[in-house]
Write an enzyme that holds these catalytic residues in place. Structure first.
Site, PDB file in Angstrom:
ATOM      1  CE  LYS A 175      -4.147  -1.787   1.593  1.00 49.07           C
ATOM      2  NZ  LYS A 175      -5.182  -1.905   2.739  1.00 49.07           N
TER       3      LYS A 175
ATOM      4  CE  LYS B  72      -5.492  -8.575  -1.387  1.00 46.12           C
ATOM      5  NZ  LYS B  72      -5.443  -8.148   0.124  1.00 46.12           N
TER       6      LYS B  72
ATOM      7  CE  LYS C 244     -13.863  -4.324   0.640  1.00 44.34           C
ATOM      8  NZ  LYS C 244     -13.865  -3.903   2.253  1.00 44.34           N
TER       9      LYS C 244
HETATM   10  P1  TYM Z   1     -10.665  -6.263   4.530  1.00 45.95           P
HETATM   11  O1  TYM Z   1     -11.853  -5.219   4.696  1.00 45.95           O
HETATM   12  O2  TYM Z   1      -9.783  -6.194   3.574  1.00 45.95           O
HETATM   13  O3  TYM Z   1     -11.280  -7.624   4.127  1.00 45.95           O
HETATM   14  C1  TYM Z   1     -12.533  -8.412   4.882  1.00 45.95           C
HETATM   15  C2  TYM Z   1     -12.025  -9.977   4.808  1.00 45.95           C
HETATM   16  O4  TYM Z   1     -12.209 -10.265   3.248  1.00 45.95           O
HETATM   17  C3  TYM Z   1     -11.155 -11.203   3.051  1.00 45.95           C
HETATM   18  N1  TYM Z   1     -10.845 -11.077   1.689  1.00 45.95           N
HETATM   19  C4  TYM Z   1     -10.633 -12.217   0.692  1.00 45.95           C
HETATM   20  N2  TYM Z   1     -10.648 -13.352   1.107  1.00 45.95           N
HETATM   21  C5  TYM Z   1     -10.602 -14.390  -0.138  1.00 45.95           C
HETATM   22  N3  TYM Z   1     -10.477 -13.767  -1.207  1.00 45.95           N
HETATM   23  C6  TYM Z   1     -10.015 -12.747  -1.412  1.00 45.95           C
HETATM   24  N4  TYM Z   1      -9.612 -12.135  -2.593  1.00 45.95           N
HETATM   25  C7  TYM Z   1     -10.110 -11.644  -0.483  1.00 45.95           C
HETATM   26  N5  TYM Z   1      -9.945 -10.267  -0.177  1.00 45.95           N
HETATM   27  C8  TYM Z   1     -10.443  -9.960   0.923  1.00 45.95           C
HETATM   28  C9  TYM Z   1      -9.985 -10.630   4.120  1.00 45.95           C
HETATM   29  O5  TYM Z   1      -9.093 -11.628   4.274  1.00 45.95           O
HETATM   30  C10 TYM Z   1     -10.883 -10.256   5.245  1.00 45.95           C
HETATM   31  O6  TYM Z   1     -11.011 -11.586   6.209  1.00 45.95           O
HETATM   32  N6  TYM Z   1      -7.893  -5.704   8.150  1.00 45.95           N
HETATM   33  C11 TYM Z   1      -8.828  -6.191   7.755  1.00 45.95           C
HETATM   34  C12 TYM Z   1      -9.992  -5.828   8.809  1.00 45.95           C
HETATM   35  C13 TYM Z   1      -9.960  -6.157  10.121  1.00 45.95           C
HETATM   36  C14 TYM Z   1      -9.721  -7.147  10.757  1.00 45.95           C
HETATM   37  C15 TYM Z   1      -9.390  -7.010  12.400  1.00 45.95           C
HETATM   38  C16 TYM Z   1      -9.935  -8.409  10.506  1.00 45.95           C
HETATM   39  C17 TYM Z   1      -9.522  -5.084  11.213  1.00 45.95           C
HETATM   40  N7  TYM Z   1      -9.569  -5.707  12.263  1.00 45.95           N
HETATM   41  C18 TYM Z   1      -9.570  -7.898  13.347  1.00 45.95           C
HETATM   42  C19 TYM Z   1      -9.778  -9.496  11.511  1.00 45.95           C
HETATM   43  C20 TYM Z   1      -9.481  -9.146  12.794  1.00 45.95           C
HETATM   44  C21 TYM Z   1      -9.292  -5.986   6.524  1.00 45.95           C
HETATM   45  O7  TYM Z   1      -8.953  -4.853   5.900  1.00 45.95           O
HETATM   46  O8  TYM Z   1     -10.203  -6.686   5.946  1.00 45.95           O
END
Ligand code: TYM
Length: 331
Positions: free
Chosen positions: A112, A194, A197
Site C-alpha cells: 500500500k 487476489k 477492493k
Molecule cells: P478487508 O476489509 O480488506 O477484508 C475483509 C475480509 O475479506 C477477506 N478477503 C478475501 N478473502 C478471500 N479472497 C479474497 N480475494 C479476499 N479479499 C479480502 C479478508 O481476508 C478479510 O477477512 N484488516 C482487515 C479488517 C480487520 C480485521 C480486524 C480482521 C480489522 N481488524 C481484526 C480480522 C480481525 C481488512 O482490511 O479486511
C-alpha cells in the site's frame, strides 16, 4: 471456550472475495452458535484518505450488507470500531511493545505504501490496531482470508510478548481459513493476483451489489487461457480454476461435478453458467439489502447497541492491561 473475532473495512463495496473468504464463514460460525464478535473497521479505513460523506454512508451500507448476508445482530455482537474508544487505547499500549522492524516486514504495508509519496503513520501501525481489536476481546479464533495471515501472526507475537513481560493476559488467537480456494479468490482480470477492493479495474471483481448485466459482462471479460475445455488446475490454469471455485461454492456442487456437467462446453460458454450461478445466489441478498437500507435508524441502532456491549468487554481488558503495566496507582 472459543471466542471468534473478525472485522471488515467499511470501504467500497463487498466483493466475492470478502463474501466467500470471510462473511460466509462468519455466518456459519454464527449459525453454529459460536461466540462471534464482528467489527466494521472504520479506523482502519482512514489509514488511506477517505471522503467523509462517502465513508459515513459506507458504514451504514456495510451494516445493511452484513445483515443482508445473514449476519444476525441478535446472535453476534456487531459494532463500529470508532464508537469503541478502547481499541485506540489498547493499540497504543501494544504499539509500545511492537518494534518497527517487525512492522517493516509486513507485505500489506509494503504494497500500500509503494504508490504513496507521503506515508501516513496510521498505515504503518495499522496491524497494531488490528491486534488491539482481536486482543481487546481475548479472541481465540479469527476467521479471515489468506491475505490477513500475517496480521494474525503479529497479533500472536504481541500477545506472547505481553504475556511474557507482564504476566498472562491473552490467549493466543488462531486464524481460521477455509480449506478451499475461497480463502484466496483471484482477480478476474489477473488470476495470479487476489480479488481486491483497491484494484483500479472494476472488471477485476464481482461486487455483491452488481447488476446481473454487469456480472454477465465481467464474466465474459474474465481472463482464462487458450485451452477451451473446462478443467480444474489452479497451478497451470488459475483463471478457469478461480471460476470453478466460485461456481462450486455458490452452487453447492463439487468441482468434479461441475467439470463433468460442463463437458462439451468451451470456457467461453462455461462463463455464462458461472454468471448465472452468481446472479442466482446474490439476487436475494440484494433484495434484502435494499429493504434494510430503507431503515437507517434501525441500522444505526444495531451499531449503537453493539458498541455498548463491545465497550464493556474491551474495557475490562484495557483495565487489566493497565494494571499489569503499572499504569494504575496503587494506594
Ligand atoms: P478487508 O476489509 O480488506 O477484508 C475483509 C475480509 O475479506 C477477506 N478477503 C478475501 N478473502 C478471500 N479472497 C479474497 N480475494 C479476499 N479479499 C479480502 C479478508 O481476508 C478479510 O477477512 N484488516 C482487515 C479488517 C480487520 C480485521 C480486524 C480482521 C480489522 N481488524 C481484526 C480480522 C480481525 C481488512 O482490511 O479486511
Amino acid at each position: 471456550p472459543r471466542r471468534i473475532f473478525s472485522g471488515i473495512q467499511p470501504t467500497g463495496m463487498i466483493h466475492l472475495g470478502n463474501y466467500l473468504g470471510a462473511i460466509v464463514q462468519w455466518k456459519k460460525l454464527q449459525d453454529d452458535n459460536e461466540d462471534v464478535i464482528l467489527e466494521l473497521a472504520d479506523l482502519h479505513s482512514i489509514t488511506l484518505p477517505q471522503d467523509p460523506k462517502t465513508l459515513s454512508k459506507n458504514i451504514l451500507e456495510m451494516t445493511a450488507t452484513l445483515l443482508a448476508c445473514g449476519i444476525n445482530p441478535d446472535k453476534v455482537l456487531l459494532f463500529q470500531q470508532s464508537m469503541v474508544s478502547t481499541h485506540s487505547e489498547i493499540s497504543w499500549l501494544l504499539g509500545c511493545i511492537c518494534t518497527m522492524a517487525r512492522l517493516n516486514h509486513l507485505p500489506t504495508f509494503k504494497e500500500k505504501s509503494a504508490s504513496l509519496k507521503d506515508i501516513p503513520l496510521g498505515l504503518y501501525i495499522y496491524p497494531v490496531l488490528q491486534a488491539a481489536d482481536i486482543l481487546a476481546y481475548k479472541a481465540t479464533h479469527v476467521p479471515v482470508g489468506e491475505d490477513q495471515f500475517q496480521h494474525i501472526q503479529l497479533t500472536q507475537d504481541l500477545a506472547k510478548m505481553f504475556n511474557n513481560r507482564y504476566g498472562y493476559c491473552f490467549p493466543i488467537p488462531h486464524a481460521i481459513v477455509t480449506d478451499n480456494d475461497t480463502s484466496r479468490l483471484k482477480s478476474l482480470r489477473q488470476p495470479l493476483k487476489k480479488m481486491s477492493k483497491s484494484d483500479p479495474d472494476p472488471k477485476s471483481r464481482i461486487c455483491l451489489l452488481d447488476k446481473p448485466e454487469d456480472i454477465a459482462m465481467k464474466l465474459k471479460k474474465a481472463v482464462t487461457d487458450f485451452i477451451s475445455e473446462v478443467t480444474y488446475d489452479p497451478e497451470n490454469r488459475p483463471g478457469v480454476s478461480n471460476l470453478l471455485s466460485i461456481h462450486s461454492f455458490l452452487s453447492n456442487k463439487t468441482i468434479d461435478e461441475i467439470c463433468r456437467e460442463s463437458q462439451g462446453l468451451n470456457t467461453g460458454q462455461y462463463k455464462t453458467s458461472v454468471a448465472d450461478a452468481i446472479i442466482a445466489h446474490i439476487q436475494p441478498i440484494q433484495k434484502e439489502y435494499y429493504s434494510l437500507l430503507s431503515d437507517e435508524k434501525y441500522l444505526f441502532q444495531v451499531l449503537r447497541n453493539g458498541a455498548e456491549t463491545a465497550y464493556e468487554i474491551s474495557h475490562a481488558t484495557l483495565k487489566e492491561m493497565k494494571q499489569k503495566l503499572g499504569l494504575e496507582v496503587l494506594l
